[in-house]
Every structure is written in structure tokens, then in C-alpha cells.
Design an enzyme around this catalytic site. Structure first.
Site, mmCIF file in Angstrom:
data_model
loop_
_atom_site.group_PDB
_atom_site.id
_atom_site.type_symbol
_atom_site.label_atom_id
_atom_site.label_comp_id
_atom_site.label_asym_id
_atom_site.label_seq_id
_atom_site.Cartn_x
_atom_site.Cartn_y
_atom_site.Cartn_z
ATOM 1 N N GLU A 26 48.791 -4.928 -29.861
ATOM 2 C CA GLU A 26 49.843 -4.675 -30.837
ATOM 3 C C GLU A 26 51.002 -5.617 -30.528
ATOM 4 O O GLU A 26 51.054 -6.221 -29.450
ATOM 5 C CB GLU A 26 50.307 -3.217 -30.819
ATOM 6 C CG GLU A 26 49.330 -2.226 -31.432
ATOM 7 C CD GLU A 26 49.115 -2.414 -32.926
ATOM 8 O OE1 GLU A 26 49.780 -3.296 -33.537
ATOM 9 O OE2 GLU A 26 48.279 -1.688 -33.480
ATOM 10 N N CYS A 36 45.479 -1.295 -36.248
ATOM 11 C CA CYS A 36 44.764 -2.042 -35.219
ATOM 12 C C CYS A 36 44.231 -3.300 -35.882
ATOM 13 O O CYS A 36 43.401 -3.224 -36.793
ATOM 14 C CB CYS A 36 43.617 -1.217 -34.632
ATOM 15 S SG CYS A 36 42.677 -2.117 -33.372
#
Length: 221
Positions: free
Chosen positions: A105, A2
Site C-alpha cells: 500500500e 489491494c
């Protein structure tokens, strides 16, 4: 992993949701492009009371001689967190929650261009990432720092990235924070497949300087 996320929930709503006393120096919200080294909202338990307080996103082990004294540790892998010298004490003694409204992402197209996706909770409640934290001080500089715990992605999320943050259900917050004894290690796994959804967003979020609500708007087809 992340590497970027968003948080839109007002501070008072977060304090109520997590039953935590808010600090006076929390970062501004909403923020649609939270980046490494930014101050982020965290929840930890101290002397029996949950605290909503800021930490620097980017874990600094005590042996770093400067904030850039080693790799930028924004994530900690669940599979090795208990063994890594940087993280093993923190995961035993200093765990926290890191609230998020969603995270980003990237995939790549045939021309190797980065294509951003926004991953958000299926329901209305925000996400709570599993985190660890560490105090760091050197020559007049002092920071409370944190990292997001990650695990292998499972289900549909795996089509975007092979890793994802550990997302904790509300019923597991107390265990992760150490309020219910042992067993936190069992929580370091992928969330149920239906916990999150995702869609493409505009490549403008590829820049860490981008800002604004339009960063999380679905990309027009």
C-alpha cells in the site's frame, strides 16, 4: 484496496497447505510484484476437491465485450458485493482463496510523493485473501478471472490506507469456499489487529516492472 502483492511460497508447499490439487500451468513463484491482469494462484473447491489453479487478476463480468470493455475490477467491496450486478452471483456461487506472502500500500509525503509499504503476516503462514471468480469468453478469448474482496481497514492498518483485503484465517477457509454451508458473509471483515505487520520499502516497487526479492526488504533508515 489491494493493487499489488507478493507470493513467495513454492507451489508444492501451497498445495499441501491448502490441501489442493495443483494445476500444471500455475504462474512462476516467487513473484515479488504481482500486478493486475497477471495470472495469480487461487484455491477453489470443485466437485468436493480443492484445486490450486491460475486465474487472471481482474474480474470480467459476462457482459464485457472485450477485456478492456469496462473498468478493471481487481477488488470488490465487501459492503456492496452482494448488490453489485458484476459481483452478486459470484459471491454466492464462486468464491476462492488467493494466497499471498504480503501486499503493498502507499502513503504520500508532504511533496505528494508515493511512499510504498509492505504488509505481511505476523506469523510464518501466508495470507489467504477472500476472492471471487468468473469465467469470461468472447470471440475465441477465454479467461477465468478473479477479484480480491476488500473491507474497511481497522487498527494500525488504517494509518496507511482506509481499505484492506479480507484476510481469512485457516479455520475459515472451508466456510468461504462453500464447504461448510452458509455463513460466508460473516467473514467479510477486517482481520485482527495483530494479524499483519508493515514497514516501508524502496520506491522502486512503484514501477509495475520492478522485480526481485529486494522489493520487500525494509527500507534502510
Amino acid at each position: 484496496m489491494c493493487g499489488r502483492f507478493a507470493l513467495t511460497l513454492p507451489t508444492d508447499a501451497m498445495a499441501q497447505l491448502f490441501d489442493a490439487v495443483p494445476a500444471n500451468d500455475l504462474p512462476d513463484v516467487p513473484n515479488y510484484n504481482i500486478c493486475p491482469t497477471n495470472q495469480v494462484h487461487t484455491v477453489r473447491t470443485e466437485e468436493g476437491q480443492r484445486r490450486l489453479a491460475p486465474m487472471r487478476w481482474g474480474f470480467l463480468p459476462h457482459w464485457y465485450k472485450a477485456t478492456n470493455g469496462g473498468p478493471l475490477l481487481i477488488n470488490a467491496r465487501a459492503e456492496t458485493i452482494a448488490e453489485k450486478p458484476a459481483f452478486r452471483a459470484a459471491v454466492r456461487e464462486r468464491r476462492c482463496l488467493i494466497p499471498a506472502s504480503g501486499f503493498y500500500e502507499w502513503t504520500k509525503d508532504d511533496d505528494d510523493k508515493r511512499l510504498p509499504w509492505y504488509i505481511h503476516p505476523t506469523g510464518e503462514a501466508p495470507l489467504a485473501f477472500a476472492g471471487i471468480w468468473q469465467d469470461w469468453e468472447r470471440e475465441g478469448e477465454a479467461y477465468r478471472t478473479c477479484a480480491i474482496v476488500t473491507c474497511p481497514a481497522d487498527g494500525p492498518m488504517a494509518s496507511i490506507h482506509h481499505r484492506m483485503p479480507v484476510i481469512l484465517a485457516a479455520g475459515d477457509w472451508a466456510k468461504w469456499l462453500g464447504e461448510e454451508g452458509h455463513g460466508a458473509a460473516t467473514l467479510m471483515k477486517a482481520a485482527p489487529h495483530d494479524a499483519v505487520r508493515f514497514y516501508r520499502v524502496d520506491p522502486k516497487v512503484n514501477s509495475n516492472r520492478a522485480s526481485g526479492k529486494d522489493l520487500i526488504a525494509p527500507l534502510a533508515s
